[in-house]
Design a protein around this motif. Structure first.
Motif, PDB file in Angstrom:
ATOM      1  N   GLY A  13      -2.635   4.850  31.033  1.00 21.73           N
ATOM      2  CA  GLY A  13      -1.610   4.955  30.009  1.00 21.73           C
ATOM      3  C   GLY A  13      -2.099   5.658  28.758  1.00 21.73           C
ATOM      4  O   GLY A  13      -3.241   6.130  28.693  1.00 21.73           O
ATOM      5  N   PRO A  14      -1.255   5.717  27.722  1.00 25.63           N
ATOM      6  CA  PRO A  14      -1.579   6.501  26.532  1.00 25.63           C
ATOM      7  C   PRO A  14      -2.616   5.878  25.613  1.00 25.63           C
ATOM      8  O   PRO A  14      -3.206   6.587  24.790  1.00 25.63           O
ATOM      9  N   GLY A  15      -2.833   4.561  25.687  1.00 25.49           N
ATOM     10  CA  GLY A  15      -3.905   3.944  24.907  1.00 25.49           C
ATOM     11  C   GLY A  15      -3.839   4.275  23.428  1.00 25.49           C
ATOM     12  O   GLY A  15      -2.841   4.024  22.760  1.00 25.49           O
ATOM     13  N   ALA A  16      -4.923   4.877  22.916  1.00 30.53           N
ATOM     14  CA  ALA A  16      -5.017   5.198  21.492  1.00 30.53           C
ATOM     15  C   ALA A  16      -3.996   6.243  21.065  1.00 30.53           C
ATOM     16  O   ALA A  16      -3.668   6.340  19.876  1.00 30.53           O
ATOM     17  N   ILE A  17      -3.471   7.019  22.003  1.00 34.34           N
ATOM     18  CA  ILE A  17      -2.416   7.981  21.659  1.00 34.34           C
ATOM     19  C   ILE A  17      -1.164   7.237  21.212  1.00 34.34           C
ATOM     20  O   ILE A  17      -0.481   7.649  20.271  1.00 34.34           O
ATOM     21  N   GLN A  18      -0.880   6.138  21.868  1.00 32.67           N
ATOM     22  CA  GLN A  18       0.261   5.320  21.460  1.00 32.67           C
ATOM     23  C   GLN A  18       0.025   4.694  20.091  1.00 32.67           C
ATOM     24  O   GLN A  18       0.943   4.638  19.258  1.00 32.67           O
ATOM     25  N   SER A  19      -1.207   4.254  19.845  1.00 36.39           N
ATOM     26  CA  SER A  19      -1.548   3.714  18.522  1.00 36.39           C
ATOM     27  C   SER A  19      -1.358   4.775  17.445  1.00 36.39           C
ATOM     28  O   SER A  19      -0.813   4.496  16.365  1.00 36.39           O
ATOM     29  N   TRP A  20      -1.805   5.987  17.730  1.00 38.41           N
ATOM     30  CA  TRP A  20      -1.634   7.103  16.782  1.00 38.41           C
ATOM     31  C   TRP A  20      -0.158   7.354  16.511  1.00 38.41           C
ATOM     32  O   TRP A  20       0.256   7.539  15.358  1.00 38.41           O
ATOM     33  N   SER A  21       0.660   7.358  17.559  1.00 38.55           N
ATOM     34  CA  SER A  21       2.089   7.592  17.403  1.00 38.55           C
ATOM     35  C   SER A  21       2.716   6.536  16.502  1.00 38.55           C
ATOM     36  O   SER A  21       3.518   6.858  15.610  1.00 38.55           O
ATOM     37  N   HIS A  22       2.338   5.271  16.700  1.00 39.23           N
ATOM     38  CA  HIS A  22       2.861   4.197  15.852  1.00 39.23           C
ATOM     39  C   HIS A  22       2.400   4.355  14.409  1.00 39.23           C
ATOM     40  O   HIS A  22       3.198   4.243  13.468  1.00 39.23           O
ATOM     41  N   ASP A  23       1.100   4.633  14.232  1.00 36.17           N
ATOM     42  CA  ASP A  23       0.546   4.732  12.881  1.00 36.17           C
ATOM     43  C   ASP A  23       1.103   5.922  12.113  1.00 36.17           C
ATOM     44  O   ASP A  23       1.176   5.884  10.872  1.00 36.17           O
ATOM     45  N   ARG A  24       1.499   6.972  12.824  1.00 39.30           N
ATOM     46  CA  ARG A  24       2.063   8.158  12.163  1.00 39.30           C
ATOM     47  C   ARG A  24       3.593   8.102  12.126  1.00 39.30           C
ATOM     48  O   ARG A  24       4.234   9.067  11.730  1.00 39.30           O
ATOM     49  N   HIS A  25       4.163   6.998  12.564  1.00 39.70           N
ATOM     50  CA  HIS A  25       5.618   6.753  12.505  1.00 39.70           C
ATOM     51  C   HIS A  25       6.409   7.753  13.341  1.00 39.70           C
ATOM     52  O   HIS A  25       7.491   8.199  12.957  1.00 39.70           O
ATOM     53  N   HIS A  26       5.864   8.091  14.510  1.00 40.49           N
ATOM     54  CA  HIS A  26       6.580   8.920  15.469  1.00 40.49           C
ATOM     55  C   HIS A  26       7.294   8.028  16.484  1.00 40.49           C
ATOM     56  O   HIS A  26       7.018   6.822  16.572  1.00 40.49           O
ATOM     57  N   GLU A  27       8.161   8.625  17.280  1.00 36.77           N
ATOM     58  CA  GLU A  27       8.806   7.933  18.392  1.00 36.77           C
ATOM     59  C   GLU A  27       8.182   8.417  19.695  1.00 36.77           C
ATOM     60  O   GLU A  27       8.090   9.621  19.932  1.00 36.77           O
ATOM     61  N   MET A  28       7.766   7.473  20.554  1.00 36.16           N
ATOM     62  CA  MET A  28       7.135   7.836  21.821  1.00 36.16           C
ATOM     63  C   MET A  28       8.048   7.473  22.979  1.00 36.16           C
ATOM     64  O   MET A  28       8.582   6.367  23.052  1.00 36.16           O
ATOM     65  N   TYR A  29       8.184   8.428  23.903  1.00 38.54           N
ATOM     66  CA  TYR A  29       8.907   8.222  25.154  1.00 38.54           C
ATOM     67  C   TYR A  29       7.934   8.489  26.304  1.00 38.54           C
ATOM     68  O   TYR A  29       7.306   9.558  26.344  1.00 38.54           O
ATOM     69  N   ILE A  30       7.811   7.536  27.221  1.00 37.22           N
ATOM     70  CA  ILE A  30       6.861   7.673  28.325  1.00 37.22           C
ATOM     71  C   ILE A  30       7.629   7.912  29.620  1.00 37.22           C
ATOM     72  O   ILE A  30       8.477   7.115  30.011  1.00 37.22           O
ATOM     73  N   TYR A  31       7.316   9.021  30.282  1.00 36.80           N
ATOM     74  CA  TYR A  31       7.938   9.403  31.544  1.00 36.80           C
ATOM     75  C   TYR A  31       6.951   9.187  32.691  1.00 36.80           C
ATOM     76  O   TYR A  31       5.746   9.368  32.526  1.00 36.80           O
ATOM     77  N   HIS A  32       7.485   8.841  33.866  1.00 39.40           N
ATOM     78  CA  HIS A  32       6.680   8.643  35.069  1.00 39.40           C
ATOM     79  C   HIS A  32       7.219   9.566  36.168  1.00 39.40           C
ATOM     80  O   HIS A  32       7.893   9.114  37.102  1.00 39.40           O
TER      81      HIS A  32
END
Length: 223
Positions: A13-32
């Motif tokens: 999974g995205p791990g620290a990338i997801q943390s970065w997205s949250h900390d920078r106030h972005h919206e993340m969508y995960i596709y499979h």
């Protein structure tokens, strides 16, 4: 910013990338796409993250080819793209470069060495998690970003908005455990780093890896 993530196996999974997205106030969508076949459009993508997986860009699967169509569209529009392992290989393959067997299979923790000063704030050496046996060729128009002791082509920077890595900075401790307990036979077969799943877990994630991941994403997001 809408961050669209392409995830290719449940245990990467995205791990620290997801943390970065949250900390920078972005919206993340995960596709499979490997499971559901869905991909975002280029218009609804502000940044694309392409994660690792057990498949190869050389596999003849429709969704793998469709990913490369999306990557090309984003390249044409100069949008930020980050790829790890299979993701980095997908970027290189989109650009017309070969994906083949690496000279060594690397599974476990080993240093990578910075090869350019183009991105400020990256240490000269970082201990990264490796989980691969294939390798991309470095695109002619890209800069070699990282190398390891066993494999030269470990990362590239294309322009100021695209990064492909052969290894992983993104896993947090829970992610490493998830990778090691689920893909636990992969490190045991002809692994030139000679690390078992238990040793990989026990090593722990270096504290600086998360910060380096943030530095790379900040760089491509802001250009």
């Amino acid at each position: 910013m809408r961050i669209n993530v392409l995830q290719h196996t449940p245990n990467e999974g995205p791990g620290a990338i997801q943390s970065w997205s949250h900390d920078r106030h972005h919206e993340m969508y995960i596709y499979h796409p490997y499971q559901f076949g869905n991909l975002p459009t280029a218009d609804e993508t502000d940044m694309l993250i392409i994660l690792g997986g057990p498949m190869s860009p050389n596999d003849d699967l429709p969704w793998i080819k469709q990913e490369r169509v999306l990557i090309q569209q984003l390249l044409d529009h100069h949008k930020p793209i980050f790829g790890a392992c299979f993701g980095g290989q997908q970027i290189a393959k989109t650009l017309g470069y070969q994906i083949g067997k690496a000279p060594h299979k690397e599974v476990g923790w080993a240093p990578v060495y910075r090869q350019t000063d183009a991105i400020p704030g990256i240490p000269e050496q970082v201990i990264a998690l490796h989980w691969h046996e294939e390798m991309f060729a470095i695109p002619d128009q890209a800069q070699l970003l990282f190398s390891s002791d066993l494999v030269k082509n470990q990362g590239f920077l294309l322009g100021d908005n695209v990064i492909g890595l052969q290894f992983h900075f993104e896993p947090l401790a829970d992610n490493v455990r998830e990778m090691a307990v689920n893909d636990n036979t992969y490190p045991l077969d002809h692994n030139d780093l000679h690390q078992t799943p238990a040793e990989i877990i026990a090593h722990g994630v270096p504290a600086e890896n998360k910060q380096v991941m943030y530095t790379l994403l900040d760089y491509i997001a802001n250009h």
